[in-house]
Design a protein around this motif. Structure first.
Motif, PDB file in Angstrom:
ATOM      1  N   ASN A 131       0.809  -1.301  -0.204  1.00  0.00           N
ATOM      2  CA  ASN A 131      -0.045  -0.166  -0.108  1.00  0.00           C
ATOM      3  C   ASN A 131       0.872   1.190  -0.032  1.00  0.00           C
ATOM      4  OD1 ASN A 131      -1.887   2.050   0.420  1.00  0.00           O
ATOM      5  ND2 ASN A 131      -2.496   1.468   2.522  1.00  0.00           N
ATOM      6  N   GLN A 132       0.945   1.898  -1.144  1.00  0.00           N
ATOM      7  CA  GLN A 132       1.572   3.073  -1.165  1.00  0.00           C
ATOM      8  C   GLN A 132       0.854   4.380  -0.995  1.00  0.00           C
ATOM      9  OE1 GLN A 132       5.021   3.061  -2.275  1.00  0.00           O
ATOM     10  NE2 GLN A 132       4.449   1.042  -1.516  1.00  0.00           N
ATOM     11  N   SER A 133      -0.177   4.326  -0.338  1.00  0.00           N
ATOM     12  CA  SER A 133      -1.057   5.434   0.071  1.00  0.00           C
ATOM     13  C   SER A 133      -0.858   5.974   1.442  1.00  0.00           C
ATOM     14  CB  SER A 133      -2.637   5.381  -0.142  1.00  0.00           C
ATOM     15  OG  SER A 133      -3.097   4.346   0.769  1.00  0.00           O
ATOM     16  N   ASP A 134      -1.407   6.981   1.903  1.00  0.00           N
ATOM     17  CA  ASP A 134      -1.268   7.216   3.388  1.00  0.00           C
ATOM     18  C   ASP A 134      -2.589   6.712   4.196  1.00  0.00           C
ATOM     19  OD1 ASP A 134       1.066   8.702   2.848  1.00  0.00           O
ATOM     20  OD2 ASP A 134      -0.251  10.533   2.256  1.00  0.00           O
ATOM     21  N   THR A 135      -3.480   6.132   3.618  1.00  0.00           N
ATOM     22  CA  THR A 135      -4.354   5.318   4.167  1.00  0.00           C
ATOM     23  C   THR A 135      -4.379   4.029   4.434  1.00  0.00           C
ATOM     24  OG1 THR A 135      -5.856   7.408   3.494  1.00  0.00           O
ATOM     25  CG2 THR A 135      -7.141   5.218   4.421  1.00  0.00           C
ATOM     26  N   LEU A 136      -4.645   3.301   5.673  1.00  0.00           N
ATOM     27  CA  LEU A 136      -4.462   1.988   5.833  1.00  0.00           C
ATOM     28  C   LEU A 136      -5.756   1.340   5.063  1.00  0.00           C
ATOM     29  CD1 LEU A 136      -2.719   0.016   7.357  1.00  0.00           C
ATOM     30  CD2 LEU A 136      -4.596  -0.090   9.208  1.00  0.00           C
ATOM     31  N   LEU A 137      -5.230   0.344   4.249  1.00  0.00           N
ATOM     32  CA  LEU A 137      -6.267  -0.375   3.686  1.00  0.00           C
ATOM     33  C   LEU A 137      -7.297  -1.313   4.334  1.00  0.00           C
ATOM     34  CD1 LEU A 137      -4.395  -1.278   0.122  1.00  0.00           C
ATOM     35  CD2 LEU A 137      -5.780   0.650   0.352  1.00  0.00           C
ATOM     36  N   PRO A 138      -8.483  -1.359   3.927  1.00  0.00           N
ATOM     37  CA  PRO A 138      -9.441  -2.525   4.782  1.00  0.00           C
ATOM     38  C   PRO A 138      -8.697  -3.718   4.763  1.00  0.00           C
ATOM     39  CG  PRO A 138     -10.902  -1.278   2.995  1.00  0.00           C
ATOM     40  CD  PRO A 138      -9.166  -0.795   2.739  1.00  0.00           C
ATOM     41  N   PHE A 139      -8.766  -4.360   6.017  1.00  0.00           N
ATOM     42  CA  PHE A 139      -8.309  -5.838   6.031  1.00  0.00           C
ATOM     43  C   PHE A 139      -9.058  -6.891   5.305  1.00  0.00           C
ATOM     44  CE2 PHE A 139      -5.713  -4.940  10.239  1.00  0.00           C
ATOM     45  CZ  PHE A 139      -4.865  -4.088   9.594  1.00  0.00           C
ATOM     46  N   ARG A 140      -8.226  -7.886   4.505  1.00  0.00           N
ATOM     47  CA  ARG A 140      -8.972  -8.869   4.128  1.00  0.00           C
ATOM     48  C   ARG A 140      -9.259  -9.945   5.207  1.00  0.00           C
ATOM     49  NH1 ARG A 140      -5.618  -9.997  -1.755  1.00  0.00           N
ATOM     50  NH2 ARG A 140      -6.041  -7.632  -2.399  1.00  0.00           N
ATOM     51  N   GLY A 141     -10.055 -11.010   4.653  1.00  0.00           N
ATOM     52  CA  GLY A 141     -10.642 -11.891   5.831  1.00  0.00           C
ATOM     53  C   GLY A 141      -9.692 -12.688   6.387  1.00  0.00           C
ATOM     54  N   GLY A 142      -8.560 -12.951   5.942  1.00  0.00           N
ATOM     55  CA  GLY A 142      -7.423 -14.285   6.380  1.00  0.00           C
ATOM     56  C   GLY A 142      -7.284 -14.065   7.906  1.00  0.00           C
ATOM     57  N   LEU A 143      -7.046 -12.572   8.359  1.00  0.00           N
ATOM     58  CA  LEU A 143      -6.598 -12.635   9.599  1.00  0.00           C
ATOM     59  C   LEU A 143      -7.834 -13.051  10.723  1.00  0.00           C
ATOM     60  CD1 LEU A 143      -4.509 -11.416  11.687  1.00  0.00           C
ATOM     61  CD2 LEU A 143      -5.928  -9.204  11.718  1.00  0.00           C
TER      62      LEU A 143
END
Length: 214
Positions: A131-143
């Motif tokens: 992720n190169q943006s300044d915002t944390l992306l939504p997490f995928r379901g694997g975790l």
């Protein structure tokens, strides 16, 4: 699994060189807030901006824990070429996930659950991509699915600060800047907690650490 074409002998030397170079270049420091290094099974989950993320996280752990901590990575990237296969398989003992179409998520969960059942730990990036943006992306379901499958494993958020500027995407040579890795308090999955609620809480745990770093 691909066998390394460089053999197993150089793996310790390579690990020493990689960790020493990473520490010298970034001046990386680990801050443990709310949790301390542990020999129990853990899932370290962190923000993801560079292929160097897992190297620094792995390097920041005490030496006796590194051999029992495995980065989770995409097989499509790391199986390309002899050097990449050697680094991920022989040096870091990574868990390679098949991301090709048709491969089910249950296969990946089974792979990771097997590692945790041995008492080893994992390094996971729940954004799923760099992720190169300044915002944390939504997490995928694997975790969430992994936490559900392995309730005894501790989930430790880790915020990696500055690495995006040290090793931006597309750059061959890194820039010498200070990097901080902040380890937060364990996040627990509630008994009846929904996937959406849990993933948002886990994401907020990382965002909280990012603000403490400022």
């Amino acid at each position: 699994m691909h066998r390394s074409c460089l053999g197993s002998g150089p793996s310790r030397l390579a690990a020493l060189l990689i960790t020493s170079f990473a520490a010298a270049l970034t001046g990386a420091r680990a801050l443990w807030r709310g949790s301390q290094p542990s020999t129990g099974a853990r899932i370290y989950f962190a923000n993801h901006s560079s292929h160097g993320d897992f190297v620094l996280l792995w390097s920041s752990l005490p030496p006796d824990l590194r051999a029992r901590t495995h980065p989770v990575a995409g097989a499509d990237y790391w199986n390309k070429g002899c050097l990449r296969r050697f680094i991920i398989n022989d040096v870091f003992k990574g868990v390679l996930i098949n991301r090709r179409p048709g491969s089910g998520p249950s296969d990946a969960i089974a792979q990771m659950s097997h590692i945790l059942s041995r008492g080893d730990s994992l390094i996971l990036f729940p954004e799923g991509t760099r992720n190169q943006s300044d915002t944390l992306l939504p997490f995928r379901g694997g975790l969430y699915h992994l936490a559900r499958a392995c309730p005894d494993a501790e989930l430790i958020p880790v915020w990696i600060d500055n690495l995006k500027r040290v090793m931006p995407k597309g750059r061959t040579l890194p820039l010498p800047l200070l990097v901080t890795l902040t380890f937060g308090e364990p996040v627990q999955l509630g008994h009846d907690e929904t996937k959406e609620h849990f993933l948002e809480r886990a994401r907020e745990a990382l965002l909280t650490l990012s603000k403490e770093d400022k």
